[in-house]
Design a protein around this motif. Structure first.
Motif, short mmCIF file in Angstrom:
data_model
loop_
_atom_site.label_atom_id
_atom_site.label_comp_id
_atom_site.label_asym_id
_atom_site.label_seq_id
_atom_site.Cartn_x
_atom_site.Cartn_y
_atom_site.Cartn_z
N LEU A 158 0.83 -1.21 0.00
CA LEU A 158 0.00 0.00 0.00
C LEU A 158 0.86 1.26 0.00
O LEU A 158 0.57 2.23 -0.71
CB LEU A 158 -0.93 -0.01 1.22
CG LEU A 158 -2.05 -1.06 1.22
CD1 LEU A 158 -2.82 -1.02 2.54
CD2 LEU A 158 -3.00 -0.83 0.04
N PHE A 159 1.93 1.24 0.80
CA PHE A 159 2.83 2.40 0.84
C PHE A 159 3.47 2.63 -0.52
O PHE A 159 3.53 3.77 -1.00
CB PHE A 159 3.90 2.15 1.91
CG PHE A 159 4.81 3.33 2.13
CD1 PHE A 159 4.47 4.31 3.03
CD2 PHE A 159 6.00 3.43 1.43
CE1 PHE A 159 5.31 5.41 3.23
CE2 PHE A 159 6.84 4.51 1.63
CZ PHE A 159 6.49 5.50 2.54
N PHE A 160 3.96 1.57 -1.16
CA PHE A 160 4.60 1.70 -2.47
C PHE A 160 3.60 2.17 -3.52
O PHE A 160 3.92 3.00 -4.38
CB PHE A 160 5.21 0.36 -2.87
CG PHE A 160 5.95 0.40 -4.19
CD1 PHE A 160 7.20 0.97 -4.26
CD2 PHE A 160 5.37 -0.12 -5.33
CE1 PHE A 160 7.88 1.01 -5.47
CE2 PHE A 160 6.04 -0.07 -6.54
CZ PHE A 160 7.29 0.49 -6.61
N THR A 161 2.38 1.64 -3.46
CA THR A 161 1.36 2.04 -4.42
C THR A 161 0.98 3.51 -4.25
O THR A 161 0.85 4.25 -5.24
CB THR A 161 0.11 1.17 -4.27
OG1 THR A 161 0.47 -0.21 -4.48
CG2 THR A 161 -0.95 1.56 -5.28
N LEU A 162 0.84 3.94 -3.00
CA LEU A 162 0.39 5.30 -2.73
C LEU A 162 1.44 6.34 -3.07
O LEU A 162 1.12 7.40 -3.62
CB LEU A 162 -0.02 5.42 -1.26
CG LEU A 162 -0.59 6.77 -0.80
CD1 LEU A 162 -1.87 7.09 -1.57
CD2 LEU A 162 -0.86 6.76 0.69
N PHE A 163 2.71 6.04 -2.77
CA PHE A 163 3.76 7.05 -2.94
C PHE A 163 4.67 6.81 -4.13
O PHE A 163 5.59 7.61 -4.36
CB PHE A 163 4.61 7.12 -1.66
CG PHE A 163 3.86 7.63 -0.47
CD1 PHE A 163 3.63 8.99 -0.31
CD2 PHE A 163 3.36 6.75 0.47
CE1 PHE A 163 2.93 9.46 0.78
CE2 PHE A 163 2.66 7.23 1.58
CZ PHE A 163 2.43 8.58 1.73
N ALA A 164 4.46 5.75 -4.90
CA ALA A 164 5.29 5.49 -6.08
C ALA A 164 4.44 5.26 -7.32
O ALA A 164 4.60 5.97 -8.33
CB ALA A 164 6.21 4.29 -5.83
N ILE A 165 3.56 4.29 -7.28
CA ILE A 165 2.78 3.93 -8.47
C ILE A 165 1.80 5.04 -8.83
O ILE A 165 1.73 5.47 -9.99
CB ILE A 165 2.04 2.60 -8.26
CG1 ILE A 165 3.04 1.49 -7.95
CG2 ILE A 165 1.24 2.25 -9.51
CD1 ILE A 165 4.06 1.25 -9.04
N VAL A 166 1.03 5.50 -7.84
CA VAL A 166 0.02 6.53 -8.11
C VAL A 166 0.67 7.83 -8.63
O VAL A 166 0.22 8.39 -9.65
CB VAL A 166 -0.84 6.80 -6.86
CG1 VAL A 166 -1.76 7.99 -7.08
CG2 VAL A 166 -1.67 5.55 -6.53
N PRO A 167 1.71 8.37 -7.99
CA PRO A 167 2.35 9.58 -8.56
C PRO A 167 2.92 9.34 -9.95
O PRO A 167 2.87 10.25 -10.80
CB PRO A 167 3.47 9.89 -7.55
CG PRO A 167 3.01 9.28 -6.27
CD PRO A 167 2.30 8.03 -6.67
N LEU A 168 3.46 8.16 -10.20
CA LEU A 168 4.01 7.88 -11.53
C LEU A 168 2.91 7.88 -12.59
O LEU A 168 3.10 8.43 -13.69
CB LEU A 168 4.73 6.53 -11.52
CG LEU A 168 5.42 6.12 -12.83
CD1 LEU A 168 6.48 7.13 -13.22
CD2 LEU A 168 6.03 4.73 -12.69
#
Length: 319
Positions: free
Chosen positions: A44-54
């Motif tokens: 969830l952390f990686f998705t929220l702060f990496a995938i979504v901004p990308l």
């Protein structure tokens, strides 16, 4: 007269009880593979702060937006403008140049220092701690420090004109690029030294003992045992250097601000200049997405060419 004593046969219940396996201790539990719930917080952390901004940056790269109002869809206009922008093309060349200089300078220094730090020399621990101090400083702090030290009016160049000439190391492209390469090497070489130090300590000592029996000296041992055993770590370190070189920003922002002119304007700084100075967030997003794609492709090429993806062992020196 002799008396023969015979033991009575065990009861049926006791016979079955003796054949029965002992019950497992209640304190012993079988440990299986952790479930997905363990990885859920990190995912969830990686998705929220990496995938979504990308994903948001990728969508914004096809839009025109100045930071106010609603973004307007412009298709590939941002990309076509960047391809025709001479500053953008120059920034790509400068980014590749600084990345190459980082790899060429940091790799041999890191290997030599890492192998030395893995030994048992006198005062090795104290010297290693002093040398690793730059790891405790942020890129911003390091840049501010060297900006003050290399100031043409009050820094070292002002007192050593016989070596630095007029002292303005930021006034020409060649010297400015040299300063950027030097500061990056000074800051990040200790990090890669730690990688090689750990790898060198994991090399089996029996290899060196066998080499000594065969009459191999220290230099032959280094080139024929140490370097081949450090291959996995070398590839990992180079990938980190490449990704770090492509995304360097604070050093250029504080030391040169892309100058003189645009002679040190690398792609990451040009992205900042476009988005936060020119308020062209669409073009800035396109540059950011291009950097992500370039770093990914270069890393995959390095892994494929080096054969790193075919190495199965997790132990250094065993493939």
């Amino acid at each position: 007269m002799t008396t023969k004593i015979t033991s009575a046969p065990p009861a049926a219940g006791l016979r079955k009880e003796s054949r029965r396996r002992p019950a497992a201790s209640p304190s012993i539990s079988t440990v299986g593979r952790p479930g997905f719930a363990w990885a859920l917080p990190a995912a969830l952390f990686f998705t929220l702060f990496a995938i979504v901004p990308l994903v948001m940056v990728a969508v914004l790269s096809f839009m025109s937006w100045n930071g106010l109002g609603s973004p307007q869809w412009v298709g590939t206009d941002n990309w076509s403008r960047l391809l025709d922008d001479p500053v953008m093309l120059k920034s790509v060349w400068l980014t590749l140049l600084l990345t190459a200089l980082g790899v060429v300078l940091q790799t041999p220094l890191s290997i030599l220092l890492g192998v030395w730090a893995a030994g048992h020399q006198r005062n090795r621990a104290v010297l290693s701690v002093i040398y690793f101090i730059p790891l405790l400083l942020s890129a911003t702090a390091v840049s501010v420090l060297w900006r003050a030290l290399l100031d043409p009016n009050f820094g070292i160049p002002a007192d050593a004109t016989w070596l630095f000439g007029d002292g303005n190391l930021f006034g020409e492209q060649s010297t400015a690029i040299g300063v950027l390469a030097f500061v990056s090497t000074w800051q990040f070489t200790p990090f890669h030294t730690l990688i090689y130090q750990g790898a060198a300590r994991s090399i089996p000592q029996v290899l060196y003992q066998a080499a000594e029996i065969d009459g191999a000296g220290r230099y032959r041992q280094f080139f024929h045992i140490t370097l081949p055993q450090l291959r996995n770590s070398m590839i990992t370190s180079m990938i980190l250097m490449i990704v770090g070189g492509l995304t360097t920003f604070e050093t250029v922002l504080i030391l040169t601000q892309g100058g003189p002119g645009t002679d040190t304007t690398i792609s990451a700084y040009y992205m900042y200049d476009k988005a936060f100075k020119g308020f062209d967030f669409g073009a800035g997003s396109a540059i950011a997405l291009a950097l992500v794609v370039a770093a990914t492709i270069i890393s995959l090429v390095v892994v494929k060419v080096s054969g790193y993806d075919k190495m199965r062992s997790s132990m250094e020196g065993v493939s």
